[in-house]
Design a protein around this motif. Structure first.
Motif, PDB file in Angstrom:
ATOM      1  N   SER A 117     -25.227  19.270  42.730  1.00 52.40           N
ATOM      2  CA  SER A 117     -25.403  19.433  44.173  1.00 52.40           C
ATOM      3  C   SER A 117     -26.814  19.896  44.487  1.00 52.40           C
ATOM      4  O   SER A 117     -27.551  20.375  43.618  1.00 52.40           O
ATOM      5  N   LYS A 118     -27.196  19.796  45.760  1.00 51.96           N
ATOM      6  CA  LYS A 118     -28.532  20.218  46.179  1.00 51.96           C
ATOM      7  C   LYS A 118     -28.684  21.737  46.109  1.00 51.96           C
ATOM      8  O   LYS A 118     -29.778  22.249  45.849  1.00 51.96           O
ATOM      9  N   LEU A 119     -27.587  22.460  46.345  1.00 48.02           N
ATOM     10  CA  LEU A 119     -27.663  23.921  46.280  1.00 48.02           C
ATOM     11  C   LEU A 119     -27.930  24.415  44.865  1.00 48.02           C
ATOM     12  O   LEU A 119     -28.446  25.524  44.678  1.00 48.02           O
ATOM     13  N   ALA A 120     -27.551  23.607  43.853  1.00 52.28           N
ATOM     14  CA  ALA A 120     -27.750  24.021  42.462  1.00 52.28           C
ATOM     15  C   ALA A 120     -29.227  24.235  42.148  1.00 52.28           C
ATOM     16  O   ALA A 120     -29.577  25.008  41.245  1.00 52.28           O
ATOM     17  N   GLU A 121     -30.114  23.576  42.882  1.00 56.41           N
ATOM     18  CA  GLU A 121     -31.553  23.740  42.659  1.00 56.41           C
ATOM     19  C   GLU A 121     -32.025  25.153  42.995  1.00 56.41           C
ATOM     20  O   GLU A 121     -33.083  25.589  42.543  1.00 56.41           O
TER      21      GLU A 121
END
Length: 311
Positions: free
Chosen positions: A114-118
């Motif tokens: 997911s994008k939040l994992a970054e």
């Protein structure tokens, strides 16, 4: 003393005392952990700031209780400004800290694709600066409150004052009052929106994980799964939090257009202090690691003291 004033005084006394005891116990846990040298999690720093904010909010209950029991009790000019200003700052920071905690937890459990994992690597490093920015923002947003706050004697001859029992807020004018209300309400709505988004995202991730695990094992357990319990905890906390703060926002917005507000100001102050008062007990129920940290730290401190005494 009227029965209504007695009931108001007893309510504020009970709410303030209960909240002070709960938040003191919570803060005591972190002090023990610090002295024991235990490495705390990033979320513990958020909870520590949340506890400080809760203390500030609950401090307003002291003059509120005294004013209910003693009808001739009033704060002086400077104390009025400080009490109402820091009450709003603490309330805003309590709301902001809880929202930051929800966002950080959402980032922590987000899937790796997911994008939040970054943000997983950078989020723990910016928590301190985020909390500092939060305090600065709240101090700036509510800077208009001391300007129009005065003591009872200072607002005695003014029309359109808002009576808080121990202090008054002078009428800034209709247009300026509406602009202030929009600014202050927007601050609360943004934090509430962030928390609801983060909590909804966490519930979605947990439910997806539960479906994936059930699909793999195909053996439903009679006990509720960890995902189900976590989802229930999140929904419980969010529901309680949103109820108290939405009600507080409604009272705050409504008070801005009224002239005589003694009863409603009591109700608004009571609703604003409900979550700070019950927050530690909700963490005891739903965030046991905080108090496990306290228990571990306490035993380590006792053990070190015993070793030092033996040598």
């Amino acid at each position: 003393m009227e029965t209504r004033d007695l009931a108001v005084g007893i309510f504020f006394l009970t709410q303030t005392a209960l909240g002070m005891v709960g938040n003191s116990a919570m803060f005591f846990c972190f002090i023990i952990a610090d002295f024991s040298g235990i490495k705390v999690k990033p979320t513990d720093l958020i909870i520590k700031h949340l506890t400080w904010a809760n203390f500030i909010v609950l401090c307003r209950g002291i003059p509120q209780t005294t004013a209910a029991f003693c009808q001739t009790y009033y704060l002086d000019y400077v104390s009025c400004k400080l009490v109402l200003y820091f009450h709003r700052v603490g309330r805003g920071m309590s709301l902001g800290s809880t929202s930051l905690l929800s966002v950080f937890q959402a980032i922590t459990i987000s899937p790796n694709n997911s994008k939040l994992a970054e943000l997983k690597g950078t989020a723990p490093r910016i928590i301190s600066s985020s909390l500092g920015l939060g305090w600065a923002l709240q101090l700036l947003v509510y800077v208009c409150i001391p300007v129009y706050t005065t003591d009872i004697w200072g607002g005695k001859n003014d029309t359109g004052i808002k009576d808080f029992g121990f202090c008054v807020i002078m009428n800034p004018g209709r247009l300026l009052g509406i602009l202030n209300t929009i600014l202050l309400t927007s601050n609360d709505v943004i934090f509430l929106g962030l928390m609801m988004w983060a909590s909804g995202y966490m519930v979605f991730i947990l439910l997806k994980h539960k479906q994936r695990v059930q699909h793999i094992h195909r053996s439903p357990s009679p006990r509720s799964s960890p995902e189900t319990r976590a989802t229930q905890n999140i929904l419980t906390l969010v529901s309680i939090f949103v109820f108290f703060y939405v009600t507080s926002i409604v009272f705050t917005s409504y008070l801005s257009v009224l002239e005589e507000t003694r009863r409603l100001s009591n109700a608004g102050a009571a609703m604003a202090a409900c979550f700070p008062a019950f927050c530690p007990f909700l963490f005891i129920r739903h965030h046991a690691p905080v108090f496990r940290l306290c228990s571990i730290g306490f035993h380590q401190t006792i053990h070190r003291a015993y070793v030092v005494r033996e040598h």
